[in-house]
Design a protein around this motif. Structure first.
Motif, PDB file in Angstrom:
ATOM      1  N   LYS A   2     -17.194  21.595  10.116  1.00 28.82           N
ATOM      2  CA  LYS A   2     -15.924  20.911  10.425  1.00 28.82           C
ATOM      3  C   LYS A   2     -15.993  19.427  10.107  1.00 28.82           C
ATOM      4  CE  LYS A   2     -15.647  21.744  14.800  1.00 28.82           C
ATOM      5  NZ  LYS A   2     -17.028  22.188  14.924  1.00 28.82           N
ATOM      6  N   SER A  12     -16.165  31.796  13.021  1.00 30.89           N
ATOM      7  CA  SER A  12     -15.638  32.586  11.909  1.00 30.89           C
ATOM      8  C   SER A  12     -16.812  33.005  11.038  1.00 30.89           C
ATOM      9  CB  SER A  12     -14.663  31.731  11.095  1.00 30.89           C
ATOM     10  OG  SER A  12     -14.553  32.182   9.766  1.00 30.89           O
ATOM     11  N   GLY A  14     -12.967  27.277  21.431  1.00 29.60           N
ATOM     12  CA  GLY A  14     -12.829  27.938  20.147  1.00 29.60           C
ATOM     13  C   GLY A  14     -13.759  29.112  19.954  1.00 29.60           C
ATOM     14  N   ASN A  37     -17.322  27.518  15.217  1.00 38.09           N
ATOM     15  CA  ASN A  37     -16.280  26.721  15.896  1.00 38.09           C
ATOM     16  C   ASN A  37     -15.162  26.254  14.960  1.00 38.09           C
ATOM     17  OD1 ASN A  37     -17.723  26.893  18.315  1.00 38.09           O
ATOM     18  ND2 ASN A  37     -18.824  25.001  17.922  1.00 38.09           N
ATOM     19  N   LEU A  38     -14.881  27.025  13.924  1.00 40.83           N
ATOM     20  CA  LEU A  38     -13.852  26.606  12.970  1.00 40.83           C
ATOM     21  C   LEU A  38     -12.442  26.966  13.420  1.00 40.83           C
ATOM     22  CD1 LEU A  38     -15.626  27.477   9.590  1.00 40.83           C
ATOM     23  CD2 LEU A  38     -15.380  25.245  10.671  1.00 40.83           C
ATOM     24  N   ILE A  39     -12.324  27.792  14.459  1.00 41.42           N
ATOM     25  CA  ILE A  39     -11.020  28.210  14.974  1.00 41.42           C
ATOM     26  C   ILE A  39     -10.976  27.797  16.435  1.00 41.42           C
ATOM     27  CG2 ILE A  39      -9.477  30.178  15.381  1.00 41.42           C
ATOM     28  CD1 ILE A  39     -11.781  31.511  13.308  1.00 41.42           C
ATOM     29  N   SER A  80     -15.696  35.458  19.018  1.00 40.37           N
ATOM     30  CA  SER A  80     -15.147  36.006  17.780  1.00 40.37           C
ATOM     31  C   SER A  80     -13.742  36.556  18.027  1.00 40.37           C
ATOM     32  CB  SER A  80     -16.053  37.132  17.259  1.00 40.37           C
ATOM     33  OG  SER A  80     -16.173  38.152  18.241  1.00 40.37           O
ATOM     34  N   TRP A  81     -13.029  36.818  16.924  1.00 40.68           N
ATOM     35  CA  TRP A  81     -11.661  37.339  17.037  1.00 40.68           C
ATOM     36  C   TRP A  81     -11.545  38.576  17.923  1.00 40.68           C
ATOM     37  CZ3 TRP A  81      -7.773  34.407  16.077  1.00 40.68           C
ATOM     38  CH2 TRP A  81      -7.760  33.497  15.015  1.00 40.68           C
TER      39      TRP A  81
END
Length: 371
Positions: free
Chosen positions: A333, A153, A150, A158-160, A83-84
């Motif tokens: 994705k 989100s 990655g 795995n979108l980023i 995560s971020w």
């Protein structure tokens, strides 16, 4: 190339080519294997607290034996680390360690750490090299190879991320002995996937030998090496998933939606989601008349034989309704022009990508899998 203890699978990607070493005792030899890659004898290690307690000391000792200094950051274990906040923490820590562009980051852990550390390396100073040292079955056969990195989100898994190939992968099959039975079997979901998507003979072999993998290192090494070789071949032909590589997502459109629906929690591990997803993909294929009813029956029987979840009803707790699950699939994705894309099959080992799935068929498959 194979010696008595180690199998080497080469991933041929031109100037970004690398080797995947699979065998026993590789963590103990890590210093000698990593040293040739280094411009200076210093590395930074990203790991998680569970793996650190088991493997960090021998790993650092192996590096030190070759005169390599190391520093390590151990993050919490679990999918929520992708995560971020933990990406930010990792990148800032790597900068504090004065990691330079010519240095190497080492990812010691399962798929979560490999994905997170690889992404951190990809964006640090616009790209530093990294080495994967996967410690779970799932990471050894799948996520450590191929350069997908990655984080997740709130919108989906795995979108980023970025494509960033490792410089070396060291898959020490001895460390799999330290996995819990559940974690080992969850990783098996990705092993079975390779047979189901493109190698019926491998699936035949797994039906005979799968139950012995947990206790037989020779069989385990063969299964890991075969899986890696299949992935290496696909990645070398389609690195950024323009075509064939999408087959590696067999079971993942369903699986990612189920992981999201269960909050990326211990209710459903990634490999368990993939296993259920593979079973659902074969159910859907049979319902669409693409394959015989025998194929989904074999998939279900083998997953049951391995003690794996195979139906929605195997997931503990309440799940969202079918419409909510289908909406979660829409965040995947693999959606193109708003159309859901599934990896379907004409039989065991005969997967293909389709966006021609009727929602009514999907609802029927999900409804059946709840019982």
């Amino acid at each position: 190339m194979t010696d008595e203890t180690t199998t080497t699978v080469h991933v041929p990607l031109g100037d970004r080519a690398y080797d995947v070493l699979i065998g026993q005792g590789l963590i103990g030899r890590a210093g000698a294997l990593i040293a040739p890659l280094l411009k200076r004898p210093r590395v930074a290690i990203l790991t998680d607290e569970t793996v650190a307690a088991l493997h960090l000391a021998p790993f650092e000792a192996a590096l030190k034996a070759e005169g390599i200094d190391s520093t390590a950051l151990a993050l919490p274990a679990g999918e929520s680390t992708k995560s971020w906040p933990y990406l930010t923490q990792s990148v800032e820590w790597l900068l504090e360690q004065k990691v330079e562009r010519r240095d190497i980051v080492l990812a010691l852990g399962g798929g979560v750490i490999g994905d997170l550390a690889g992404f951190a390396a990809a964006i640090l100073r616009r790209g530093v090299r990294f080495v994967q040292v996967p410690t779970s079955l799932l990471a050894q056969v799948d996520s450590s190879v191929g350069g997908k990195t990655g984080i997740n989100s709130r919108q989906g898994k795995n979108l980023i991320g970025a494509f960033h190939q490792p410089s070396l992968v060291l898959a020490d099959i001895d460390v799999l002995d330290t996995l819990t039975p559940r974690d080992f079997i969850a990783g098996y979901g990705e092993v079975a996937k390779y047979g189901l998507l493109g190698d019926a003979g491998f699936f035949d072999w797994l039906e005979v030998n799968g139950p012995a993998l947990a206790t037989n290192p020779a069989l385990r090494q063969k299964a890991v090496a075969h899986s890696v070789a299949m992935k290496a071949g696909i990645v070398s032909r389609d690195e950024t998933e323009q075509g064939e590589r999408a087959l590696l997502n067999l079971g993942h459109t369903f699986g990612h939606a189920l992981e999201s629906a269960t909050g990326y929690s211990d209710r459903l591990l990634h490999g368990e989601g993939v296993a259920i997803g593979c079973a659902l993909a074969f159910d859907l294929s049979a319902r669409m008349g693409l394959c015989s009813q025998e194929a989904p029956s074999r998939v279900l029987q083998h997953l049951r034989q391995m003690g794996m979840p195979a139906r929605l009803s195997d997931i503990p707790g309440e799940l969202p309704d079918d419409e909510a699950l289908i909406a979660l699939m829409g965040q995947d994705k693999k959606v193109v022009d708003g159309r859901l894309r599934f990896v379907l099959a004409r039989g065991i080992g005969e997967a293909f990508v389709s966006d021609d799935v009727q929602v009514e068929m999907l609802r029927a498959v999900l409804a059946d899998a709840r019982h």
